[in-house]
Design a protein around this motif. Structure first.
Motif, PDB file in Angstrom:
ATOM      1  N   ALA A  13       0.815  -1.258   0.136  1.00 52.83           N
ATOM      2  CA  ALA A  13      -0.073   0.017  -0.117  1.00 52.83           C
ATOM      3  C   ALA A  13       0.523   1.388  -0.034  1.00 52.83           C
ATOM      4  CB  ALA A  13      -0.857   0.020   1.315  1.00 52.83           C
ATOM      5  N   ALA A  14       2.065   1.616   0.681  1.00 53.93           N
ATOM      6  CA  ALA A  14       2.948   2.544   0.710  1.00 53.93           C
ATOM      7  C   ALA A  14       3.379   2.635  -0.628  1.00 53.93           C
ATOM      8  CB  ALA A  14       3.549   2.154   2.153  1.00 53.93           C
ATOM      9  N   LEU A  15       4.022   1.547  -1.006  1.00 54.62           N
ATOM     10  CA  LEU A  15       4.763   1.609  -2.490  1.00 54.62           C
ATOM     11  C   LEU A  15       3.887   2.264  -3.486  1.00 54.62           C
ATOM     12  CD1 LEU A  15       6.977  -1.436  -2.229  1.00 54.62           C
ATOM     13  CD2 LEU A  15       7.749   1.019  -2.081  1.00 54.62           C
ATOM     14  N   ILE A  16       2.534   1.662  -3.417  1.00 58.74           N
ATOM     15  CA  ILE A  16       1.707   1.962  -4.554  1.00 58.74           C
ATOM     16  C   ILE A  16       1.217   3.375  -4.443  1.00 58.74           C
ATOM     17  CG2 ILE A  16      -0.800   1.615  -5.183  1.00 58.74           C
ATOM     18  CD1 ILE A  16      -0.109  -1.378  -4.741  1.00 58.74           C
ATOM     19  N   GLU A  17       1.109   3.901  -3.069  1.00 61.37           N
ATOM     20  CA  GLU A  17       0.546   5.065  -2.923  1.00 61.37           C
ATOM     21  C   GLU A  17       1.654   6.227  -3.168  1.00 61.37           C
ATOM     22  OE1 GLU A  17      -1.152   8.828  -1.618  1.00 61.37           O
ATOM     23  OE2 GLU A  17      -2.040   6.687  -2.132  1.00 61.37           O
ATOM     24  N   ARG A  18       2.905   5.937  -2.995  1.00 62.33           N
ATOM     25  CA  ARG A  18       4.124   6.749  -3.392  1.00 62.33           C
ATOM     26  C   ARG A  18       4.175   7.003  -4.875  1.00 62.33           C
ATOM     27  NH1 ARG A  18       5.418  10.946  -2.503  1.00 62.33           N
ATOM     28  NH2 ARG A  18       7.447  11.712  -3.541  1.00 62.33           N
ATOM     29  N   HIS A  19       3.681   5.837  -5.678  1.00 58.01           N
ATOM     30  CA  HIS A  19       3.559   5.674  -6.927  1.00 58.01           C
ATOM     31  C   HIS A  19       2.522   6.520  -7.456  1.00 58.01           C
ATOM     32  CE1 HIS A  19       4.150   4.167 -11.085  1.00 58.01           C
ATOM     33  NE2 HIS A  19       2.938   4.008 -11.115  1.00 58.01           N
ATOM     34  N   ARG A  20       1.524   6.537  -6.994  1.00 57.88           N
ATOM     35  CA  ARG A  20       0.235   7.385  -7.232  1.00 57.88           C
ATOM     36  C   ARG A  20       0.646   8.652  -6.904  1.00 57.88           C
ATOM     37  NH1 ARG A  20      -3.103  10.566  -5.524  1.00 57.88           N
ATOM     38  NH2 ARG A  20      -2.201  10.604  -3.454  1.00 57.88           N
ATOM     39  N   GLU A  25       1.701  14.183 -10.162  1.00 56.13           N
ATOM     40  CA  GLU A  25       2.272  15.257 -10.224  1.00 56.13           C
ATOM     41  C   GLU A  25       2.265  15.818 -11.548  1.00 56.13           C
ATOM     42  OE1 GLU A  25       5.891  14.881  -8.058  1.00 56.13           O
ATOM     43  OE2 GLU A  25       5.157  15.061  -6.059  1.00 56.13           O
ATOM     44  N   HIS A  26       2.220  14.736 -12.524  1.00 53.18           N
ATOM     45  CA  HIS A  26       2.416  14.734 -14.068  1.00 53.18           C
ATOM     46  C   HIS A  26       1.140  14.592 -14.718  1.00 53.18           C
ATOM     47  CE1 HIS A  26       6.783  14.615 -13.233  1.00 53.18           C
ATOM     48  NE2 HIS A  26       6.531  13.384 -12.520  1.00 53.18           N
ATOM     49  N   GLY A  27      -0.070  14.480 -13.662  1.00 55.42           N
ATOM     50  CA  GLY A  27      -1.225  14.455 -14.629  1.00 55.42           C
ATOM     51  C   GLY A  27      -1.636  13.142 -15.046  1.00 55.42           C
ATOM     52  N   VAL A  28      -0.864  12.034 -14.659  1.00 54.64           N
ATOM     53  CA  VAL A  28      -0.972  10.781 -15.255  1.00 54.64           C
ATOM     54  C   VAL A  28      -2.282  10.020 -14.420  1.00 54.64           C
ATOM     55  CG1 VAL A  28      -0.080   8.355 -15.637  1.00 54.64           C
ATOM     56  CG2 VAL A  28       1.143  10.401 -16.099  1.00 54.64           C
ATOM     57  N   LEU A  30      -4.286   6.751 -12.982  1.00 62.39           N
ATOM     58  CA  LEU A  30      -3.863   5.279 -12.725  1.00 62.39           C
ATOM     59  C   LEU A  30      -4.758   4.399 -12.820  1.00 62.39           C
ATOM     60  CD1 LEU A  30      -1.392   5.831  -9.885  1.00 62.39           C
ATOM     61  CD2 LEU A  30      -0.605   5.290 -12.429  1.00 62.39           C
ATOM     62  N   SER A  31      -4.795   3.084 -12.985  1.00 60.14           N
ATOM     63  CA  SER A  31      -5.930   2.196 -12.871  1.00 60.14           C
ATOM     64  C   SER A  31      -6.380   1.705 -11.638  1.00 60.14           C
ATOM     65  CB  SER A  31      -5.221   0.902 -13.606  1.00 60.14           C
ATOM     66  OG  SER A  31      -6.791  -0.111 -13.415  1.00 60.14           O
ATOM     67  N   VAL A  32      -7.546   1.659 -11.360  1.00 58.43           N
ATOM     68  CA  VAL A  32      -7.979   1.037  -9.974  1.00 58.43           C
ATOM     69  C   VAL A  32      -7.442  -0.324  -9.588  1.00 58.43           C
ATOM     70  CG1 VAL A  32      -9.921   0.073 -10.819  1.00 58.43           C
ATOM     71  CG2 VAL A  32      -9.873   1.135  -8.467  1.00 58.43           C
ATOM     72  N   PHE A  33      -6.968  -1.100 -10.550  1.00 55.39           N
ATOM     73  CA  PHE A  33      -6.520  -2.267 -10.552  1.00 55.39           C
ATOM     74  C   PHE A  33      -5.061  -2.453  -9.814  1.00 55.39           C
ATOM     75  CE2 PHE A  33      -9.276  -2.984 -14.028  1.00 55.39           C
ATOM     76  CZ  PHE A  33     -10.239  -3.985 -13.323  1.00 55.39           C
ATOM     77  N   LEU A  34      -4.231  -1.378  -9.542  1.00 56.10           N
ATOM     78  CA  LEU A  34      -3.220  -1.012  -8.794  1.00 56.10           C
ATOM     79  C   LEU A  34      -3.663  -1.356  -7.341  1.00 56.10           C
ATOM     80  CD1 LEU A  34      -1.136   1.751 -10.358  1.00 56.10           C
ATOM     81  CD2 LEU A  34      -0.512  -0.459 -10.023  1.00 56.10           C
ATOM     82  N   ARG A 112       0.349  12.685   3.187  1.00 52.27           N
ATOM     83  CA  ARG A 112       1.449  11.765   3.079  1.00 52.27           C
ATOM     84  C   ARG A 112       0.910  10.265   3.463  1.00 52.27           C
ATOM     85  NH1 ARG A 112       6.485  13.129   1.101  1.00 52.27           N
ATOM     86  NH2 ARG A 112       6.220  10.771   0.696  1.00 52.27           N
ATOM     87  N   LEU A 113       0.073   9.816   2.739  1.00 51.32           N
ATOM     88  CA  LEU A 113      -0.728   8.600   3.159  1.00 51.32           C
ATOM     89  C   LEU A 113       0.429   7.518   3.009  1.00 51.32           C
ATOM     90  CD1 LEU A 113      -3.536   7.445   3.950  1.00 51.32           C
ATOM     91  CD2 LEU A 113      -4.150   7.143   1.629  1.00 51.32           C
ATOM     92  N   ASP A 114       1.285   7.406   2.437  1.00 50.80           N
ATOM     93  CA  ASP A 114       2.256   6.496   2.181  1.00 50.80           C
ATOM     94  C   ASP A 114       3.080   6.441   3.426  1.00 50.80           C
ATOM     95  OD1 ASP A 114       3.295   9.073   1.529  1.00 50.80           O
ATOM     96  OD2 ASP A 114       5.297   8.285   0.699  1.00 50.80           O
ATOM     97  N   TYR A 115       3.302   7.611   4.055  1.00 50.56           N
ATOM     98  CA  TYR A 115       3.832   7.359   5.510  1.00 50.56           C
ATOM     99  C   TYR A 115       3.053   6.744   6.681  1.00 50.56           C
ATOM    100  CZ  TYR A 115       7.183  10.971   4.080  1.00 50.56           C
ATOM    101  OH  TYR A 115       8.387  11.752   3.559  1.00 50.56           O
ATOM    102  N   PHE A 116       1.839   6.956   6.369  1.00 51.90           N
ATOM    103  CA  PHE A 116       0.952   6.429   7.313  1.00 51.90           C
ATOM    104  C   PHE A 116       0.859   4.831   6.916  1.00 51.90           C
ATOM    105  CE2 PHE A 116      -3.458   4.920   8.418  1.00 51.90           C
ATOM    106  CZ  PHE A 116      -3.586   5.129   9.932  1.00 51.90           C
ATOM    107  N   TYR A 117       0.875   4.500   5.801  1.00 53.29           N
ATOM    108  CA  TYR A 117       0.965   2.954   5.456  1.00 53.29           C
ATOM    109  C   TYR A 117       2.113   2.225   6.124  1.00 53.29           C
ATOM    110  CZ  TYR A 117      -3.253   3.347   2.359  1.00 53.29           C
ATOM    111  OH  TYR A 117      -4.480   3.542   1.814  1.00 53.29           O
TER     112      TYR A 117
END
Length: 162
Positions: A13-20, A25-28, A30-34, A112-117
């Motif tokens: 969850a932390a890694l995926i949130e950081r990726h999100r 920031e670049h306007g990309v 992501l798929s919900v399947f992540l 910083r939800l990734d920190y919480f995870y």
């Protein structure tokens, strides 16, 4: 096994949130399947943990208290929900700045939800270590009674009357 899956689920969850956060920031988009890896890991972790915990309570309690052991199991689940609410409140108070931002901000991109995870992953890892230490020292009821020279009657034999 369930506690290990819990740690792995929080790390995912932390890694995926950081990726999100990086891609947002670049306007990309992501798929919900992540979200699937973390949900599968946490779901499997809960299934293994709940089954093991309930089996432990039913196995170790006296025969006349099977219903009470189920109630104890459900009470531990309820205490876990209260603890999680307390943890969210504490993290929000400690990391928030004048009611804004922090790890658990209203806007996901500001928080910083990734920190919480990661925090949940560390707490889960500590729980796994403490459980392992306690489990290694635990002696099951059958062994304790056998060491005392007491033999347990098989419940199926008692139910049939043999």
């Amino acid at each position: 096994m369930g506690l290990f899956f819990s740690v792995a689920g929080m790390a995912a969850a932390a890694l995926i949130e950081r990726h999100r956060q990086n891609t947002s920031e670049h306007g990309v988009t992501l798929s919900v399947f992540l979200l699937m890896p973390q949900f599968v890991l946490v779901g499997a972790g809960e299934a293994f943990t709940y089954m093991g915990q309930l089996d432990f309570f039913l196995r170790e309690c006296p025969k006349g208290m099977k219903t009470m052991s189920t109630g104890l199991f459900l009470s531990t689940c309820a205490l876990g929900f209260f603890f999680s609410t307390l943890l969210v409140t504490i993290v929000d108070k400690v990391t928030g700045h004048n009611g804004h931002g922090g790890w658990l901000a209203d806007n996901l991109n500001d928080g910083r939800l990734d920190y919480f995870y990661w925090l949940l992953g560390v707490i889960s890892a500590i729980n796994l270590v403490l459980f392992t230490v306690a489990a290694r020292g635990y002696v099951y009821k059958e062994k304790r009674l056998a060491d005392a020279g007491i033999e347990l009657a098989d419940e199926e034999t008692i139910a049939v009357g043999h």
